[in-house]
Design an enzyme around this catalytic site. Sequence first.
Site, short mmCIF file in Angstrom:
data_model
loop_
_atom_site.label_atom_id
_atom_site.label_comp_id
_atom_site.label_asym_id
_atom_site.label_seq_id
_atom_site.Cartn_x
_atom_site.Cartn_y
_atom_site.Cartn_z
N GLU A 434 2.89 -0.39 -0.21
CA GLU A 434 3.98 0.18 0.55
C GLU A 434 4.57 -0.89 1.49
O GLU A 434 3.86 -1.47 2.30
CB GLU A 434 3.39 1.35 1.35
CG GLU A 434 4.20 1.86 2.48
CD GLU A 434 3.42 2.94 3.27
OE1 GLU A 434 2.27 3.25 2.92
OE2 GLU A 434 4.01 3.45 4.24
N ASP A 507 -0.46 3.05 3.53
CA ASP A 507 -1.03 3.17 4.87
C ASP A 507 -1.76 4.50 5.05
O ASP A 507 -1.46 5.48 4.38
CB ASP A 507 0.10 3.11 5.92
CG ASP A 507 0.70 1.72 5.99
OD1 ASP A 507 0.03 0.77 5.53
OD2 ASP A 507 1.83 1.60 6.50
N ASP A 509 -1.48 6.88 7.00
CA ASP A 509 -0.75 7.78 7.90
C ASP A 509 0.08 8.75 7.06
O ASP A 509 0.00 8.74 5.84
CB ASP A 509 0.12 6.98 8.87
CG ASP A 509 1.14 6.11 8.14
OD1 ASP A 509 1.30 6.28 6.90
OD2 ASP A 509 1.76 5.25 8.79
N ASP A 511 3.31 8.99 6.43
CA ASP A 511 4.24 8.35 5.51
C ASP A 511 3.53 7.78 4.30
O ASP A 511 3.98 7.91 3.18
CB ASP A 511 4.99 7.20 6.21
CG ASP A 511 6.22 7.72 6.94
OD1 ASP A 511 6.53 8.93 6.77
OD2 ASP A 511 6.85 6.93 7.66
#
Length: 643
Positions: A434, A507, A509, A511
């Site tokens: 990403e 990641d 998180d 997103d």
Amino acid sequence: MAAQKGHKYDATSIQVLEGLEPVKLRPGMYIGSTGKTGLHHLVWEVVDNAIDEAMAGYCDKIIATLNKDGSLSVEDNGRGIPTGIHKQTKKSALETVLTTLHAGAKFGYGGYKVSGGLHGVGVSVVNALSDWMEAEVKREGQIFFQRYEKGGEPKADVKATGETKETGTKITFLPSAKYLDTIEFDWQTITDHLRQQAYLTKGVTIAIRDERNYKEEVETHPRIYNFHFEGGVKSYVDHLNRGKERLSDIVYIEKEENGIQVEAAIQYTDDFNEHLYTFANNIYTTEGGMHLTGFRSALTRIINDYIKKNDLSDKKDKGVMGDDVREGLTAVISVKLQEPQFEGQTKAKLGNPEVRTTTESVVGSELSAYFEEHPNDGRSIGQKSLLAARARRAARAARETVIRKGILDGFALPGKLADCSSRRPEYSELFIVEGDSAGGSTKQGRDRQTQAVLPLRGKILNVERTRLDKMLENNEIKALVMALGMGIGEEQEVAKVRYHKIVIMTDADVDGSHIRTLLLTLFFRHFPEIINKGYLYIAQPPLYRIFLGKEEHWIYSDGEKNEILAEQKDKKINIQRYKGLGEMNPEQLWETTMNPEKRTLLQVAIEDAEEADKIFSTLMGDEVLPRKRFIQTYAKKVQNLDK
Ligand code: 0RA
């Protein structure tokens, strides 16, 4: 009903006898595996027998109970297994069936048994692999009982224990840890299977109760389900399409021809995908087979006929093909026949050629009659297929002209890809990363020999609601398709894939998990073979780095962090949280996440295609629902996979 009724079965029909030793020597040969699947095969075997009795028209209620002591009971209200004494063996029919390998077929199950096939090994196999089994039969005004121990040894002869006006059979067994790696029944697995069996055996009530953890002080009743579907597979399709925009009523077909029962339900929704489930004798035929082939050709033929007859197409349209009538289709096809032949790698493909012609003929005539009577449905379905055909032609044009033929096959690689030098897919890994900044660290930290890196910018397109032609206009998707090198859509070959480990690295998180979900959707819908082959993985970057004095620890979960903190009260502790891959330098990224010697990868597996399909449609479709939690279900943890 294909079943033959009126055949007289009694204790004298048993002929050949074989003990249970072979089963104990090689349990896997009889139940597929000694793991969770094998354990549940025992359950399906016992349930199948009751369902056979129901399909023969003698039973309308089956109750499965997960008992407190870890055993499982299946009770039906059928005729009851005969208990008369067989002349040759001097044993009761009941005992013979439960202690003799393959007695079932010889005993007369062959006469009407239409289930079986994959399981269908006989209930004696269950007895062989159980610490104990008990049979209770209600028949001819009496209750009979017999208990077996140590894998099928009768404790005593069958004996009458009371009187009753009812009839039926109840089998209870405790699977043996001697032969099985696990003996704990799984509620979800069993309810899913029994629900499906209830759809396939309409009118029969299948109840399931879990008394294992039931405590009166806490709960008012044990976990319990009652499945009863008057509509058969029509109810099944209705269930599969709940929450979707439907373009037609459910077409329901039920007919027997040439001794083959064909039951099918068909409905179109505004979905782009196909949701099709086929069964033969209540067994889920994941590899399809003759019933599927017959169904498909009937569907394509009838929809084309309808389009022509009613002038639905434009000048440019050239009729619709098989792929076009699949778009938005939800269907369940269930055939029942006397001697199913199961073929294919997993014995889940129906091989009987006569089933193809029969299914084609039944579905063809019934569907065309339905369209005549429901012209609105005929028109919506015809138009939907025409639209799909136009999109298919546009996608082909996009593949051939916009991106130039050849490029998607890996002859040209996208500029963003940092490829590995290995040309052998078995040793090559592709990290899909990403963001450009994480992509930079990954490129520097990797093993250039075997690890390739493809950075993706931001969110990729949600492919759940996008047709192929539009997908191929998207640069991120184009780059990925080119990097994989196996093509997409009509011309696709998993044998050409350039990497045997494709690792999604995002990641830790919200997103990141959204991007991971979008990528999983792309793979699930357009590269399912990559998942089936076990090539798709999810990287596990650490969440924290903890210093205890001078010791450095990488921590991958909050649970792990809390454990360490609880243990270490006196040392000087320094915790650093990693919010993104970009916060790690190339060496750290290698050490914690990419190094095959140390890393943990989650291998993506689809255990239940129906369930996965449902989740992707609901999570990624039009409806806005939480997208985070489901990944755990489809990613099973593989520790240090490379060792
Ligand atoms: C063959 C003959 C008969 C009953 C059954 C099989 C039977 C087997 C099972 C296994 C579980 N539940 C079952 N219920 C019935 C009896 C035929 C007759 O009474 O004439």
